[in-house]
Design a protein around this motif. Structure first.
Motif, PDB file in Angstrom:
ATOM      1  N   PRO A 222       4.847  -7.047   2.340  1.00  0.00           N
ATOM      2  CA  PRO A 222       4.678  -8.461   2.695  1.00  0.00           C
ATOM      3  C   PRO A 222       6.007  -9.116   3.058  1.00  0.00           C
ATOM      4  O   PRO A 222       7.074  -8.586   2.744  1.00  0.00           O
ATOM      5  CB  PRO A 222       4.091  -9.075   1.418  1.00  0.00           C
TER       6      PRO A 222
ATOM      7  N   ASN B 208       0.829  -1.207   0.000  1.00  0.00           N
ATOM      8  CA  ASN B 208       0.000   0.000   0.000  1.00  0.00           C
ATOM      9  C   ASN B 208       0.857   1.248   0.000  1.00  0.00           C
ATOM     10  O   ASN B 208       1.993   1.235   0.459  1.00  0.00           O
ATOM     11  CB  ASN B 208      -0.918  -0.004   1.230  1.00  0.00           C
ATOM     12  N   SER B 209       0.281   2.323  -0.507  1.00  0.00           N
ATOM     13  CA  SER B 209       1.004   3.593  -0.510  1.00  0.00           C
ATOM     14  C   SER B 209       0.062   4.716  -0.140  1.00  0.00           C
ATOM     15  O   SER B 209      -1.157   4.613  -0.318  1.00  0.00           O
ATOM     16  CB  SER B 209       1.595   3.867  -1.896  1.00  0.00           C
TER      17      SER B 209
ATOM     18  N   TYR C 158       3.547   1.217   2.804  1.00  0.00           N
ATOM     19  CA  TYR C 158       3.316   0.412   4.013  1.00  0.00           C
ATOM     20  C   TYR C 158       2.726  -0.945   3.642  1.00  0.00           C
ATOM     21  O   TYR C 158       2.361  -1.185   2.502  1.00  0.00           O
ATOM     22  CB  TYR C 158       2.460   1.160   5.038  1.00  0.00           C
ATOM     23  N   ASN C 159       2.679  -1.812   4.643  1.00  0.00           N
ATOM     24  CA  ASN C 159       2.185  -3.182   4.455  1.00  0.00           C
ATOM     25  C   ASN C 159       3.068  -3.985   3.491  1.00  0.00           C
ATOM     26  O   ASN C 159       2.585  -4.694   2.610  1.00  0.00           O
ATOM     27  CB  ASN C 159       0.726  -3.145   3.959  1.00  0.00           C
TER      28      ASN C 159
END
Lengths: 148, 148
Positions: free
Chosen positions: A75, A56-57, A72-73
């Motif tokens: 993996p 995500n951004s 973010y996020n």
């Protein structure tokens, strides 16, 4: 800017073309959410890849009022060797550039390639694989079809 | 088992119906990869939710030769309060049950609801929101459309 509706039928044909052009034996697909998710889903099915993830951004203004992108996020990619990162459109290029950098920083040994349906020539990042140049504002079917 | 092709046009109408039926003010969507990804993408756009993530599952046989589901790639949900988990079909129900359990174990304070397009009555997990009962084998457009 001119708005152009991009229907599923056109997407399907473009994605076939994109899939055929990808000469990279990847084991992992990462979709930049949300725009890359439908692409990642269908490419995952097509190539038989089960390790399909999202990242995500979010855009923010820093103290100098410059537009920045925070990723973010991320993996867990310990098992991944060759990663294809996908998005719908490379517009400014900033998001894709930051995603590649974030993954490379954390997993320096991974081999990374990038793919998108649309690419704007004015972007400062060129994807390894893309189908069309973008000029107009694109109304993707996934953004508009549930609202009509 | 009879095979039925499920085209994009039918998906779009079903997803509209699903979206309208969701009376839950969620802040996060989690797609079970790969099946839930196109649904999560379009629901994220429709509801204006940017925190759209994926979670992955893999089937394995344990020592007693029972089919089990292992969940991996749990996203960081510290900021999430109300989570909608989506998949294309609740078949045995085992994957969705394990995903809910995995998230609840790690984030016990979250409020979780589940949604799918199809639900098989024989499943041991019933989603909070669904559109259709499934009887036949469903050939989703995202699985077949790039291959024709």
């Amino acid at each position: 800017m001119k708005k152009v509706y991009y229907p599923y039928e056109e997407f399907r044909e473009d994605l076939k073309e994109l899939a055929k052009s990808i000469d990279f034996d990847f084991d992992t697909i990462i979709a930049i959410a949300r725009g890359g998710m439908s692409i990642a889903h269908m490419l995952g099915e097509y190539f038989g890849i089960r390790d399909v993830y999202t990242i995500n951004s979010i855009g923010y203004e820093d103290t100098k009022k410059l537009e920045n992108v925070m990723i973010y996020n991320l993996p867990n990619l310990r098992r991944s060797k060759k990663i294809l990162i996908v998005d719908d459109i490379i517009d400014s290029g900033e998001t894709m550039r930051e995603v590649v950098k974030t993954i490379k920083d954390r997993y320096p040994k991974t081999d990374i390639k990038t793919a998108a349906i649309f690419y704007k020539k004015s972007a400062d990042f060129k994807p390894d694989f893309f189908v069309k140049y973008a000029q107009d504002w694109i109304d993707f079917f996934w953004t508009t079809d549930l609202k009509v």
